[in-house]
Design a protein around this motif. Structure first.
Motif, mmCIF file in Angstrom:
data_model
loop_
_atom_site.group_PDB
_atom_site.id
_atom_site.type_symbol
_atom_site.label_atom_id
_atom_site.label_comp_id
_atom_site.label_asym_id
_atom_site.label_seq_id
_atom_site.Cartn_x
_atom_site.Cartn_y
_atom_site.Cartn_z
ATOM 1 N N SER A 116 34.279 41.423 40.180
ATOM 2 C CA SER A 116 34.971 42.574 39.605
ATOM 3 C C SER A 116 35.682 42.096 38.348
ATOM 4 O O SER A 116 35.812 40.883 38.133
ATOM 5 N N PRO A 117 36.147 43.015 37.511
ATOM 6 C CA PRO A 117 36.858 42.568 36.312
ATOM 7 C C PRO A 117 38.092 41.733 36.618
ATOM 8 O O PRO A 117 38.598 41.030 35.742
ATOM 9 N N LEU A 118 38.559 41.794 37.870
ATOM 10 C CA LEU A 118 39.780 41.083 38.230
ATOM 11 C C LEU A 118 39.551 39.909 39.167
ATOM 12 O O LEU A 118 40.497 39.229 39.549
ATOM 13 N N GLU A 119 38.305 39.659 39.558
ATOM 14 C CA GLU A 119 38.071 38.590 40.533
ATOM 15 C C GLU A 119 36.784 37.830 40.241
ATOM 16 O O GLU A 119 35.727 38.417 40.005
ATOM 17 N N THR A 120 36.890 36.501 40.277
ATOM 18 C CA THR A 120 35.736 35.610 40.188
ATOM 19 C C THR A 120 35.736 34.718 41.419
ATOM 20 O O THR A 120 36.778 34.173 41.800
ATOM 21 N N ILE A 121 34.579 34.591 42.068
ATOM 22 C CA ILE A 121 34.483 33.724 43.243
ATOM 23 C C ILE A 121 33.640 32.502 42.900
ATOM 24 O O ILE A 121 32.724 32.568 42.071
ATOM 25 N N LYS A 122 33.958 31.393 43.537
ATOM 26 C CA LYS A 122 33.287 30.132 43.227
ATOM 27 C C LYS A 122 33.110 29.297 44.483
ATOM 28 O O LYS A 122 33.977 29.266 45.355
ATOM 29 N N LEU A 123 31.977 28.615 44.550
ATOM 30 C CA LEU A 123 31.672 27.712 45.653
ATOM 31 C C LEU A 123 31.417 26.330 45.054
ATOM 32 O O LEU A 123 30.622 26.199 44.121
ATOM 33 N N ASN A 140 47.485 43.454 33.021
ATOM 34 C CA ASN A 140 48.682 44.049 32.442
ATOM 35 C C ASN A 140 48.707 45.528 32.828
ATOM 36 O O ASN A 140 47.705 46.234 32.672
ATOM 37 N N VAL A 141 49.825 45.988 33.355
ATOM 38 C CA VAL A 141 49.933 47.373 33.828
ATOM 39 C C VAL A 141 50.798 48.166 32.851
ATOM 40 O O VAL A 141 51.934 47.780 32.564
ATOM 41 N N HIS A 142 50.227 49.248 32.333
ATOM 42 C CA HIS A 142 50.934 50.113 31.395
ATOM 43 C C HIS A 142 51.005 51.530 31.957
ATOM 44 O O HIS A 142 50.125 51.952 32.711
ATOM 45 N N GLU A 201 42.977 41.830 28.548
ATOM 46 C CA GLU A 201 42.614 41.599 27.148
ATOM 47 C C GLU A 201 42.358 42.921 26.424
ATOM 48 O O GLU A 201 41.403 43.063 25.649
ATOM 49 N N GLY A 202 43.193 43.920 26.718
ATOM 50 C CA GLY A 202 43.108 45.203 26.052
ATOM 51 C C GLY A 202 42.041 46.142 26.577
ATOM 52 O O GLY A 202 41.916 47.271 26.107
ATOM 53 N N LYS A 203 41.274 45.711 27.587
ATOM 54 C CA LYS A 203 40.199 46.532 28.128
ATOM 55 C C LYS A 203 40.590 47.056 29.499
ATOM 56 O O LYS A 203 41.074 46.315 30.341
#
Length: 420
Positions: A116-123, A140-142, A201-203
């Motif tokens: 997801s735009p907020l999560e990266t998983i790694k093994l 960032n919450v606006h 990052e503004g998105k």
């Protein structure tokens, strides 16, 4: 193992003198230390894993993606069996990228992907075992303001105002106790919302909670402010602190069409004779979720004659609701259990004496059937007195911000309107 597309090790030959070079070509000016450092860097490159990025295509599975980088089905099983978190790698979406790093021997060193735009998983391979980790990005919450006027539907107006569909459902749920969105919405109704917008990052990567809202329906304006009490419980109240939550919601199906109203003299469409219709029918596509109108005990979750699949809920001593012709029941809903207001209890169907997919909904007070569309709903408690001042300190600025944003928006519309 499929070789890497590019390796600086293979290009080392290019630094050697060409066999066609002239004999008087100047000798290398590398010092002994520089030569040693270059050779050391070359050795380190040779032991680095190879990196591959594979984009998921239609029809791909984790096995086919592993095969593309030279890994076997045994490697797939080793990854999936390494832990609960690792199973997320099998939930693939077209266009998703899986990043592999392999050792020169062709063994999987690391595997990562953005889920997801907020999560990266790694093994990662550590001591011959795979270790799973999830990296969460804090957005960032606006606060963002949106306003819309309904011309044909709430969804179209919300879409024009820039609200995602999920936020539109949230808005309807906030006012569900006062407004029947299946029957009450009229052209010219309007809404205003202050909500949380999540940015990286503004998105925009998502939305959060509705912080405050106003909805004008048939000339009457309703307000709502979200408040989290000192115990962490969140609920919506009017700007003055009265609870938005009643004991029952107006309609148990979101945005459904009323196909038949409460009546003592309706002709039954199947039995073809005059028969009292002691409820309201909501027509909606098969499988549409049905919500419990209030907290209650499940008196029945099963077949009930011409009602087909039916759920009956008892709400305290005075109130009872019935939901009929359901396709099926939600997981965990069974006779003797309990449900919460707004909880999905089943799905629209056409079981029993039914001509098409719809919900037949009944409302009883002290054992007497009443019209749920006209029944005055009991109120819930207002905000606790000891928290009233704290609530007003939150509510007042939000309502002031909404007034200011509205004034600005209306002024801009006036300036851009064509002059007659």
């Amino acid at each position: 193992m499929q070789p890497p597309l590019h390796s600086e090790v293979d290009n080392e030959e290019e630094s050697q003198p060409s066999p066609f070079a002239q004999i008087n070509e100047p000798e290398s000016t590398e010092t002994a230390q520089q030569l040693e450092e270059r050779e050391t860097a070359t050795e380190e490159l040779a032991t680095n894993p190879f990196e591959r990025a594979i984009v998921v295509a239609s029809g791909d599975t984790l096995s086919t993606l592993f095969a593309k980088v030279g890994l076997s089905s045994q490697d797939v099983h080793a990854v999936l069996d390494s832990g609960k978190g690792a199973k997320q790698f099998s939930r693939l979406n077209v266009g998703q990228t899986l990043n592999f790093t392999l050792t020169p021997e062709g063994k999987l060193a690391t595997l990562s992907t953005q889920v997801s735009p907020l999560e990266t998983i790694k093994l990662s391979l550590v001591n011959d075992r795979y270790s799973f980790e999830s990296e969460q990005i804090k957005p960032n919450v606006h606060q963002r303001y949106a306003r819309g006027v309904i011309d044909s539907s709430l969804f179209l107006a919300a879409d024009r105002a820039g609200l995602p569909h999920s936020m539109t459902f949230d808005l309807a749920n906030v006012f569900a106790y006062d407004i029947d969105f299946a029957m009450d919405i009229r052209k010219g109704d309007e809404f205003e919302v202050i909500y949380e917008d999540k940015l990286v990052e503004g998105k925009r990567v998502g939305t959060g909670q509705i912080l405050a809202a106003r909805f004008t329906n048939r000339g009457k304006t309703y307000t709502a402010v979200r408040y989290v009490d000192k115990q962490g419980g969140a609920s919506y109240y009017t700007a003055q602190g009265e609870s938005m939550r009643k004991a029952f919601i107006r309609t148990p199906v979101d945005f459904a069409r009323i196909s038949s109203r409460f009546s003592n003299g309706r002709k039954h469409p199947i039995l073809n004779k005059i028969r009292a219709h002691k409820g309201v029918d909501y027509a909606a596509p098969r499988g549409t979720p049905i919500k419990a109108a209030g907290d209650g005990k499940v008196v029945l979750a099963g077949r009930k004659g011409g009602y087909g699949n039916t759920i009956v809920l008892q709400h305290g001593n005075r109130y009872r609701t019935l939901y009929a012709h359901m396709q099926g029941f939600a997981k965990g809903v069974k006779t003797g259990g309990s449900v919460k207001q707004g909880q999905v209890i089943g799905y629209i169907g056409t079981t029993g004496l039914s001509t098409g997919p719809h919900l037949h909904y009944e409302f009883q007070v002290n054992g007497v059937h009443v019209d749920p569309l006209s029944q005055k709903l009991p109120m819930a408690d207002p905000i606790a007195g000891k928290e009233k001042q704290r609530f007003l300190q939150l509510s007042a600025p939000l309502m002031a911000k909404m007034d200011q944003e509205r004034t600005t928006a209306l002024a801009m519309n006036t300036e851009t309107a064509p002059k007659l």
